[in-house]
Enzyme design. Structure first.
Site, PDB file in Angstrom:
ATOM      1  CG  ASP A  17      -2.252   0.941   0.942  1.00  0.00           C
ATOM      2  OD1 ASP A  17      -2.345   1.362  -0.074  1.00  0.00           O
ATOM      3  OD2 ASP A  17      -2.994   0.795   1.824  1.00  0.00           O
ATOM      4  N   GLY A  18       0.088   2.391  -0.771  1.00  0.00           N
ATOM      5  CA  GLY A  18       1.506   3.930  -0.233  1.00  0.00           C
ATOM      6  C   GLY A  18       1.421   3.965  -1.781  1.00  0.00           C
ATOM      7  CD1 TRP A  22       7.154   6.501  -2.704  1.00  0.00           C
ATOM      8  CD2 TRP A  22       7.085   6.642  -4.767  1.00  0.00           C
ATOM      9  NE1 TRP A  22       7.997   6.614  -2.900  1.00  0.00           N
ATOM     10  CE2 TRP A  22       8.148   6.975  -4.252  1.00  0.00           C
ATOM     11  CE3 TRP A  22       6.290   7.655  -5.623  1.00  0.00           C
ATOM     12  CZ2 TRP A  22       9.039   6.407  -6.139  1.00  0.00           C
ATOM     13  CZ3 TRP A  22       7.082   7.182  -7.047  1.00  0.00           C
ATOM     14  CH2 TRP A  22       8.607   6.817  -6.287  1.00  0.00           C
ATOM     15  CG  HIS A  34      -0.137   2.016  -9.054  1.00  0.00           C
ATOM     16  ND1 HIS A  34      -0.468   1.286  -8.222  1.00  0.00           N
ATOM     17  CD2 HIS A  34      -1.208   2.111  -9.692  1.00  0.00           C
ATOM     18  CE1 HIS A  34      -1.228   1.412  -7.897  1.00  0.00           C
ATOM     19  NE2 HIS A  34      -1.820   2.947  -8.547  1.00  0.00           N
ATOM     20  CD  GLU A  64     -12.818  -5.581  -2.286  1.00  0.00           C
ATOM     21  OE1 GLU A  64     -12.490  -5.998  -2.163  1.00  0.00           O
ATOM     22  OE2 GLU A  64     -14.167  -6.032  -2.454  1.00  0.00           O
ATOM     23  CG  LEU A 128       9.571 -16.910  -3.518  1.00  0.00           C
ATOM     24  CD1 LEU A 128       9.497 -16.859  -1.941  1.00  0.00           C
ATOM     25  CD2 LEU A 128      10.044 -15.495  -4.121  1.00  0.00           C
ATOM     26  NE  ARG A 181      -2.712  -1.885   4.132  1.00  0.00           N
ATOM     27  CZ  ARG A 181      -4.421  -1.920   3.949  1.00  0.00           C
ATOM     28  NH1 ARG A 181      -4.878  -2.792   4.433  1.00  0.00           N
ATOM     29  NH2 ARG A 181      -4.594  -0.905   3.240  1.00  0.00           N
ATOM     30  CD  GLU A 200       2.401 -13.175  15.940  1.00  0.00           C
ATOM     31  OE1 GLU A 200       2.641 -12.183  15.722  1.00  0.00           O
ATOM     32  OE2 GLU A 200       1.926 -13.743  16.201  1.00  0.00           O
TER      33      GLU A 200
HETATM   34  C1  FPP Z   1      -2.144  -0.212  -3.033  1.00  0.00           C
HETATM   35  O1  FPP Z   1      -1.341   1.095  -3.272  1.00  0.00           O
HETATM   36  C2  FPP Z   1      -1.741  -1.050  -4.150  1.00  0.00           C
HETATM   37  C3  FPP Z   1      -2.341  -1.144  -5.277  1.00  0.00           C
HETATM   38  C4  FPP Z   1      -3.679  -1.280  -5.421  1.00  0.00           C
HETATM   39  C5  FPP Z   1      -1.492  -2.323  -6.049  1.00  0.00           C
HETATM   40  C6  FPP Z   1      -0.277  -2.482  -6.003  1.00  0.00           C
HETATM   41  C7  FPP Z   1       0.291  -2.694  -7.504  1.00  0.00           C
HETATM   42  C8  FPP Z   1       1.554  -3.127  -7.295  1.00  0.00           C
HETATM   43  C9  FPP Z   1       2.900  -2.515  -6.491  1.00  0.00           C
HETATM   44  C10 FPP Z   1       1.925  -3.363  -8.940  1.00  0.00           C
HETATM   45  C11 FPP Z   1       2.394  -4.546  -9.217  1.00  0.00           C
HETATM   46  C12 FPP Z   1       1.618  -5.192  -9.526  1.00  0.00           C
HETATM   47  C13 FPP Z   1       1.903  -6.720 -10.455  1.00  0.00           C
HETATM   48  C14 FPP Z   1       0.951  -6.838 -11.187  1.00  0.00           C
HETATM   49  C15 FPP Z   1       3.191  -7.551 -10.335  1.00  0.00           C
HETATM   50  P1  FPP Z   1      -2.475   2.763  -3.504  1.00  0.00           P
HETATM   51  O2  FPP Z   1      -2.772   2.769  -4.918  1.00  0.00           O
HETATM   52  O3  FPP Z   1      -4.065   2.352  -2.612  1.00  0.00           O
HETATM   53  O4  FPP Z   1      -1.888   3.304  -2.552  1.00  0.00           O
HETATM   54  P2  FPP Z   1      -2.645   4.530  -1.739  1.00  0.00           P
HETATM   55  O5  FPP Z   1      -3.619   4.035  -0.775  1.00  0.00           O
HETATM   56  O6  FPP Z   1      -1.255   5.543  -1.541  1.00  0.00           O
HETATM   57  O7  FPP Z   1      -3.717   5.921  -2.635  1.00  0.00           O
END
Ligand code: FPP
Length: 244
Positions: A17-18, A22, A34, A64, A128, A181, A200
């Site tokens: 997340d984030g 960022w 992303h 979602e 892995l 998280r 955990e």
């Molecule tokens: C949450 O951050 C992140 C996501 C919804 C997407 C995570 C995806 C990646 C890191 C890409 C990797 C993907 C693959 C297919 C390997 P957010 O957008 O909700 O951040 P925010 O809360 O700061 O808005």
């Protein structure tokens, strides 16, 4: 010399997340976050192999997330395709087995095909297991499992936790020992809600693109100091005299 981690979790699951925050904090579009998150994922996969983590589950796109703006949804689909195109050969070489959890059906048929090919190519790798949760939701997974159990005419008395586990997308994968998280949010967000019953948790305020190998190591070190009781007593408590 690299310090050894005393008790490495077998299965780590991550809510990455984030990314959006960022990017916004740097005046960049959300998709740039992303993309930076994807580069970081590469570093964490390598760290998992190095530290001896055997299963890594990442939350890349939830059921979602379809509610996000079209541009962001398309961008995340494109990232999945791009990761397979650019990284698959190297991941295969590193001994990573790719798996998918969630529903593939709603994705573009071309992407579905690439995912299935990647799964087939890497199925015998064992350094892995990388579970990519894409179009994944914990409630959806449980609904899907119940539907299959009913279709299979399983008698009610045979429905056990073990049986349900075998009907989930994660069948054959041990439950996560540690769920991380990033970005500080204190929510489960429909992630591994069955499998995470005794995981955990480690929450950090660091945004996912900045959650580097050192930060990961710190999470594993914290996990190594946890006393996992699964609703029972810790060894120290068991050894104490009991008073009614
Ligand atoms: C949450 O951050 C992140 C996501 C919804 C997407 C995570 C995806 C990646 C890191 C890409 C990797 C993907 C693959 C297919 C390997 P957010 O957008 O909700 O951040 P925010 O809360 O700061 O808005």
């Amino acid at each position: 010399m690299v310090k050894k981690i005393s008790s490495v979790p077998t299965h780590v699951a991550i809510i990455m997340d984030g990314n959006g925050r960022w990017a916004l904090s740097r005046g960049l579009p959300r998709l740039a976050g992303h993309r930076a998150g994807t580069e970081n994922l590469r570093r964490i996969i390598t760290a998992c192999v190095e530290f001896g983590v055997k299963y890594l589950t990442i939350y890349a796109f939830s059921t979602e997330n379809w509610g996000r703006p079209r541009e962001e949804v398309d961008g995340l689909m494109h990232i999945l395709e791009d990761v397979i195109d650019r990284e698959l050969a190297e991941l295969h070489k590193e001994g990573v087995q790719l798996r998918h959890i969630g529903r593939l059906e709603r994705l573009d048929p071309k992407i579905q095909e690439k995912v299935l090919e990647a799964i087939e190519l890497t199925k015998d790798n064992d350094r892995l297991v990388l579970n990519v949760a894409f179009n994944y939701g914990g409630r959806d997974e449980i609904i899907c499992a119940i539907q299959k159990i009913i279709r299979d005419d399983v008698a009610p008395e045979n429905v056990t936790a073990d049986l349900v586990g075998r009907y989930l997308f994660t069948a054959g994968v041990p439950d996560p020992d540690l769920i991380i998280r990033t970005s500080g949010e204190l929510r489960v967000s429909n992630f591994l809600i069955w499998q995470g019953a005794y995981s955990e948790w480690y929450v950090t305020s660091t945004y996912w693109p900045d959650f580097d190998k050192d930060a990961f190591r710190k999470a594993l070190d914290t996990y190594a100091r946890r006393d996992r009781r699964y609703g029972g007593l810790s060894k120290i408590d068991e050894d104490k005299p009991q008073h009614a």
